[in-house]
Write a protein that holds these residues in place. Structure first.
Motif, PDB file in Angstrom:
ATOM      1  N   VAL A 152      42.015  33.817  94.330  1.00  9.02           N
ATOM      2  CA  VAL A 152      41.743  33.217  95.633  1.00  9.02           C
ATOM      3  C   VAL A 152      42.511  34.006  96.679  1.00  9.02           C
ATOM      4  N   LEU A 153      41.819  34.379  97.744  1.00  7.56           N
ATOM      5  CA  LEU A 153      42.456  35.025  98.893  1.00  7.56           C
ATOM      6  C   LEU A 153      42.476  34.020 100.029  1.00  7.56           C
ATOM      7  N   ILE A 154      43.661  33.732 100.549  1.00  2.00           N
ATOM      8  CA  ILE A 154      43.827  32.835 101.685  1.00  2.00           C
ATOM      9  C   ILE A 154      44.046  33.691 102.921  1.00  2.00           C
ATOM     10  N   VAL A 155      43.196  33.517 103.912  1.00  2.00           N
ATOM     11  CA  VAL A 155      43.320  34.240 105.182  1.00  2.00           C
ATOM     12  C   VAL A 155      43.601  33.181 106.243  1.00  2.00           C
ATOM     13  N   GLU A 156      44.877  33.008 106.538  1.00  2.00           N
ATOM     14  CA  GLU A 156      45.333  31.903 107.386  1.00  2.00           C
ATOM     15  C   GLU A 156      46.636  32.309 108.060  1.00  2.00           C
ATOM     16  N   ASP A 157      46.779  31.991 109.362  1.00  3.32           N
ATOM     17  CA  ASP A 157      48.005  32.373 110.066  1.00  3.32           C
ATOM     18  C   ASP A 157      49.009  31.241 110.228  1.00  3.32           C
ATOM     19  N   ASP A 158      48.716  30.076 109.661  1.00  7.97           N
ATOM     20  CA  ASP A 158      49.665  28.960 109.676  1.00  7.97           C
ATOM     21  C   ASP A 158      50.459  29.014 108.368  1.00  7.97           C
ATOM     22  N   ASP A 159      51.728  29.414 108.469  1.00 10.39           N
ATOM     23  CA  ASP A 159      52.561  29.595 107.279  1.00 10.39           C
ATOM     24  C   ASP A 159      52.684  28.332 106.436  1.00 10.39           C
ATOM     25  N   ASP A 160      52.754  27.173 107.074  1.00  3.79           N
ATOM     26  CA  ASP A 160      52.870  25.923 106.326  1.00  3.79           C
ATOM     27  C   ASP A 160      51.618  25.658 105.487  1.00  3.79           C
ATOM     28  N   LEU A 161      50.453  25.912 106.074  1.00  4.76           N
ATOM     29  CA  LEU A 161      49.207  25.733 105.309  1.00  4.76           C
ATOM     30  C   LEU A 161      49.121  26.726 104.158  1.00  4.76           C
ATOM     31  N   VAL A 162      49.498  27.958 104.408  1.00  7.84           N
ATOM     32  CA  VAL A 162      49.473  28.970 103.344  1.00  7.84           C
ATOM     33  C   VAL A 162      50.360  28.523 102.184  1.00  7.84           C
ATOM     34  N   GLU A 163      51.542  28.042 102.497  1.00  5.10           N
ATOM     35  CA  GLU A 163      52.466  27.596 101.447  1.00  5.10           C
ATOM     36  C   GLU A 163      51.880  26.406 100.684  1.00  5.10           C
ATOM     37  N   THR A 164      51.313  25.448 101.406  1.00  6.22           N
ATOM     38  CA  THR A 164      50.717  24.276 100.763  1.00  6.22           C
ATOM     39  C   THR A 164      49.555  24.671  99.860  1.00  6.22           C
ATOM     40  N   TYR A 165      48.633  25.473 100.392  1.00  5.06           N
ATOM     41  CA  TYR A 165      47.479  25.905  99.605  1.00  5.06           C
ATOM     42  C   TYR A 165      47.912  26.714  98.380  1.00  5.06           C
ATOM     43  N   THR A 166      48.848  27.623  98.589  1.00  6.90           N
ATOM     44  CA  THR A 166      49.320  28.481  97.492  1.00  6.90           C
ATOM     45  C   THR A 166      49.965  27.658  96.397  1.00  6.90           C
ATOM     46  N   ASP A 167      50.892  26.764  96.775  1.00  4.45           N
ATOM     47  CA  ASP A 167      51.569  25.924  95.777  1.00  4.45           C
ATOM     48  C   ASP A 167      50.559  25.119  94.973  1.00  4.45           C
ATOM     49  N   LEU A 168      49.591  24.524  95.658  1.00  2.73           N
ATOM     50  CA  LEU A 168      48.578  23.715  94.981  1.00  2.73           C
ATOM     51  C   LEU A 168      47.773  24.549  93.994  1.00  2.73           C
ATOM     52  N   LEU A 169      47.233  25.660  94.460  1.00  4.65           N
ATOM     53  CA  LEU A 169      46.346  26.464  93.612  1.00  4.65           C
ATOM     54  C   LEU A 169      47.086  27.147  92.470  1.00  4.65           C
ATOM     55  N   GLU A 170      48.306  27.587  92.713  1.00  8.62           N
ATOM     56  CA  GLU A 170      49.081  28.198  91.623  1.00  8.62           C
ATOM     57  C   GLU A 170      49.448  27.172  90.559  1.00  8.62           C
ATOM     58  N   THR A 171      49.631  25.921  90.953  1.00  8.85           N
ATOM     59  CA  THR A 171      49.891  24.852  89.988  1.00  8.85           C
ATOM     60  C   THR A 171      48.743  24.740  88.990  1.00  8.85           C
ATOM     61  N   TYR A 172      47.538  25.026  89.464  1.00  4.11           N
ATOM     62  CA  TYR A 172      46.350  24.966  88.611  1.00  4.11           C
ATOM     63  C   TYR A 172      45.971  26.331  88.051  1.00  4.11           C
ATOM     64  N   HIS A 173      46.886  27.271  88.120  1.00  2.00           N
ATOM     65  CA  HIS A 173      46.768  28.592  87.491  1.00  2.00           C
ATOM     66  C   HIS A 173      45.765  29.531  88.141  1.00  2.00           C
ATOM     67  N   TYR A 174      45.575  29.387  89.451  1.00  2.00           N
ATOM     68  CA  TYR A 174      44.804  30.380  90.191  1.00  2.00           C
ATOM     69  C   TYR A 174      45.750  31.487  90.618  1.00  2.00           C
TER      70      TYR A 174
END
Length: 127
Positions: free
Chosen positions: A4-26
């Protein structure tokens, strides 16, 4: 592994999305710039691009046009995640994206969307 590639300039959203998706092994990569996204998408060939349209410097539309114009990325799913869905409402086909989500996006909605477009294989012994 699904990418998954996240293209987003809000650091908080990037961190939230990343933490969630990595938890599910993306496998997750992110950038805040459309120009960097173009380089990353061609190199990584992600299964899903989560794309904000309002980015510093360039619009996310640049990324959409590049992905849709490059044959090796024809299967890449583009999900626009925007605070201004009215700009694209009912226009997913015209915008050449697979889905438009309106911010704020719940973790459940984001995960369900990514899983729909990039399902993970079952873990051994768990079905």
């Amino acid at each position: 592994m699904q990418r998954v590639l996240i293209v987003e300039d809000d650091d908080d959203l990037v961190e939230t999305y990343t933490d969630l998706l990595e938890t599910y092994h993306y496998s997750v990569t992110s950038t805040a710039k459309a120009t960097d996204a173009i380089t990353l998408v061609t190199r990584l060939r992600p299964n899903v691009v989560l794309l904000d349209l309002n980015l510093a410097g360039h619009s996310g539309a640049v990324v959409i046009n590049m992905v849709r114009g490059y044959q090796p990325l024809k299967d890449t799913k583009i999900v626009v995640v925007t605070g201004h869905p009215e700009l694209l409402q009912g226009k997913a086909d015209a915008a050449r994206v697979d889905l438009i989500l309106s911010k704020p996006v719940s973790n459940a909605q984001l995960l369900e969307t990514v899983q729909r477009f990039a399902p993970l294989p079952p873990v051994d012994g768990i079905h």
